[in-house]
Design an enzyme around this catalytic site. Structure first.
Site, PDB file in Angstrom:
ATOM      1  N   GLU A  96      52.977  39.809  42.466  1.00 45.88           N
ATOM      2  CA  GLU A  96      51.754  40.088  42.712  1.00 45.88           C
ATOM      3  C   GLU A  96      51.215  41.213  43.046  1.00 45.88           C
ATOM      4  O   GLU A  96      52.047  41.192  43.977  1.00 45.88           O
ATOM      5  CB  GLU A  96      50.925  38.920  43.353  1.00 45.88           C
ATOM      6  CG  GLU A  96      49.495  38.835  42.989  1.00 45.88           C
ATOM      7  CD  GLU A  96      49.007  37.953  43.334  1.00 45.88           C
ATOM      8  OE1 GLU A  96      49.554  37.107  44.440  1.00 45.88           O
ATOM      9  OE2 GLU A  96      47.505  37.326  43.369  1.00 45.88           O
TER      10      GLU A  96
ATOM     11  N   ARG B 174      37.123  40.625  51.114  1.00 45.96           N
ATOM     12  CA  ARG B 174      36.131  41.105  49.659  1.00 45.96           C
ATOM     13  C   ARG B 174      35.298  39.651  50.076  1.00 45.96           C
ATOM     14  O   ARG B 174      35.769  39.372  50.686  1.00 45.96           O
ATOM     15  CB  ARG B 174      36.293  42.130  48.311  1.00 45.96           C
ATOM     16  CG  ARG B 174      37.512  43.176  48.471  1.00 45.96           C
ATOM     17  CD  ARG B 174      37.166  43.684  47.622  1.00 45.96           C
ATOM     18  NE  ARG B 174      36.681  43.800  46.321  1.00 45.96           N
ATOM     19  CZ  ARG B 174      37.412  44.558  45.178  1.00 45.96           C
ATOM     20  NH1 ARG B 174      37.980  44.406  44.763  1.00 45.96           N
ATOM     21  NH2 ARG B 174      36.097  44.609  43.985  1.00 45.96           N
TER      22      ARG B 174
ATOM     23  N   TYR C 177      38.736  51.712  43.824  1.00 50.32           N
ATOM     24  CA  TYR C 177      40.311  51.476  43.282  1.00 50.32           C
ATOM     25  C   TYR C 177      40.659  52.858  42.864  1.00 50.32           C
ATOM     26  O   TYR C 177      41.838  52.974  42.549  1.00 50.32           O
ATOM     27  CB  TYR C 177      40.304  50.856  41.946  1.00 50.32           C
ATOM     28  CG  TYR C 177      39.351  50.104  41.585  1.00 50.32           C
ATOM     29  CD1 TYR C 177      40.786  48.724  42.407  1.00 50.32           C
ATOM     30  CD2 TYR C 177      38.395  49.010  41.507  1.00 50.32           C
ATOM     31  CE1 TYR C 177      40.615  46.856  41.853  1.00 50.32           C
ATOM     32  CE2 TYR C 177      38.184  47.784  41.346  1.00 50.32           C
ATOM     33  CZ  TYR C 177      38.527  46.623  42.089  1.00 50.32           C
ATOM     34  OH  TYR C 177      38.544  45.495  42.164  1.00 50.32           O
TER      35      TYR C 177
ATOM     36  N   ASN D 229      49.261  42.664  38.002  1.00 56.28           N
ATOM     37  CA  ASN D 229      47.884  42.524  38.986  1.00 56.28           C
ATOM     38  C   ASN D 229      46.933  41.421  37.463  1.00 56.28           C
ATOM     39  O   ASN D 229      46.755  42.278  36.807  1.00 56.28           O
ATOM     40  CB  ASN D 229      47.793  44.018  38.863  1.00 56.28           C
ATOM     41  CG  ASN D 229      46.606  43.678  39.430  1.00 56.28           C
ATOM     42  OD1 ASN D 229      45.686  43.498  39.622  1.00 56.28           O
ATOM     43  ND2 ASN D 229      45.726  44.942  39.990  1.00 56.28           N
TER      44      ASN D 229
ATOM     45  N   HIS E 118      47.701  43.686  44.406  1.00 50.43           N
ATOM     46  CA  HIS E 118      46.156  43.979  44.238  1.00 50.43           C
ATOM     47  C   HIS E 118      46.591  45.994  44.509  1.00 50.43           C
ATOM     48  O   HIS E 118      46.395  45.549  45.743  1.00 50.43           O
ATOM     49  CB  HIS E 118      45.683  42.608  45.014  1.00 50.43           C
ATOM     50  CG  HIS E 118      45.852  41.926  43.913  1.00 50.43           C
ATOM     51  ND1 HIS E 118      45.035  41.474  43.021  1.00 50.43           N
ATOM     52  CD2 HIS E 118      46.637  40.513  44.532  1.00 50.43           C
ATOM     53  CE1 HIS E 118      45.388  39.723  41.982  1.00 50.43           C
ATOM     54  NE2 HIS E 118      45.913  39.534  43.651  1.00 50.43           N
TER      55      HIS E 118
ATOM     56  N   ASN F 233      40.695  45.592  33.295  1.00 49.82           N
ATOM     57  CA  ASN F 233      39.758  46.172  33.574  1.00 49.82           C
ATOM     58  C   ASN F 233      40.905  47.336  33.954  1.00 49.82           C
ATOM     59  O   ASN F 233      40.082  48.225  34.941  1.00 49.82           O
ATOM     60  CB  ASN F 233      38.895  46.482  34.421  1.00 49.82           C
ATOM     61  CG  ASN F 233      37.632  45.410  34.036  1.00 49.82           C
ATOM     62  OD1 ASN F 233      37.130  45.511  32.621  1.00 49.82           O
ATOM     63  ND2 ASN F 233      37.243  44.181  34.395  1.00 49.82           N
TER      64      ASN F 233
HETATM   65  C1  DQA Z   1      42.552  43.622  41.227  1.00 54.53           C
HETATM   66  C2  DQA Z   1      40.919  42.691  42.348  1.00 54.53           C
HETATM   67  C3  DQA Z   1      40.431  41.924  41.513  1.00 54.53           C
HETATM   68  O1  DQA Z   1      39.585  41.096  42.339  1.00 54.53           O
HETATM   69  C4  DQA Z   1      39.718  42.696  40.678  1.00 54.53           C
HETATM   70  O2  DQA Z   1      38.775  41.943  40.197  1.00 54.53           O
HETATM   71  C5  DQA Z   1      40.232  43.058  39.723  1.00 54.53           C
HETATM   72  C6  DQA Z   1      41.375  44.608  40.779  1.00 54.53           C
HETATM   73  C7  DQA Z   1      42.934  44.661  42.139  1.00 54.53           C
HETATM   74  O3  DQA Z   1      43.267  44.926  41.970  1.00 54.53           O
HETATM   75  O4  DQA Z   1      42.450  44.977  43.186  1.00 54.53           O
HETATM   76  O5  DQA Z   1      39.864  43.486  38.610  1.00 54.53           O
HETATM   77  O6  DQA Z   1      43.315  42.871  40.986  1.00 54.53           O
END
Ligand code: DQA
Length: 148
Positions: A97, A106, A22, A73, A99, A10
């Site tokens: 990593e 969250r 996002y 990510n 995010h 996604n």
């Molecule tokens: C994410 C956070 C994850 O919990 C979520 O499922 C995503 C995006 C982020 O970049 O904030 O798809 O990795």
């Protein structure tokens, strides 16, 4: 130096998916930002996105001996995938990593990150700029390892 940038499920829907979480910049903006950050740091980069866990595992395995660092990510697989963690452990490539959102504020199911067990650092909740910071950090980290 060569980096592999991996984005999980996604992330290709950036700009469309939940913009209040996002942001409004799309996946192409992210790829442009990553390419620009790598170019400025003198790093060759490959950008990979997949909605499939096994394809991400295959990509990590294929990077063995071919890349110096991984920025990942894993998106939703962050919170579920022991397979991605094990692949990163198997190849032993320094990994950071990222995010985009602040997962720590969250839902409860987002509070576990398997990848964080292997990541040298996590950049969380910094928007797309987290990727730029991750690339620069990883570049310095690898240089330090080589000089040690
Ligand atoms: C994410 C956070 C994850 O919990 C979520 O499922 C995503 C995006 C982020 O970049 O904030 O798809 O990795």
């Amino acid at each position: 130096m060569k980096f592999l940038i991996i984005n999980g499920p996604n992330i290709n829907m950036l700009g469309i998916r939940e913009p209040e979480i996002y942001g409004r910049e799309d996946y192409k903006c992210l790829c442009d930002l990553v390419s620009d950050a790598c170019e400025k740091a003198g790093i060759e980069c490959e950008i990979f996105q997949s909605n499939h866990e096994g394809d991400i595992v295959d990509k990590i395995q294929a990077s063995y001996g071919r890349v110096d660092g991984i920025v990942i990510n894993p998106a939703a697989y962050t919170h579920t995938s022991v397979a991605i963690l094990d692949a990163l452990k198997a190849v032993g490539i320094p990994t950071v990593e990222v995010h985009i959102s602040n997962v720590s504020e969250r839902e409860a199911f987002r509070q576990v990150s398997y990848v964080s067990y292997v990541a040298v650092k996590s950049f969380i909740g910094l928007g797309l700029d987290g990727y730029r910071q991750a690339i620069n950090f990883l570049s310095d980290h690898i240089k330090n390892l080589k000089n040690a």
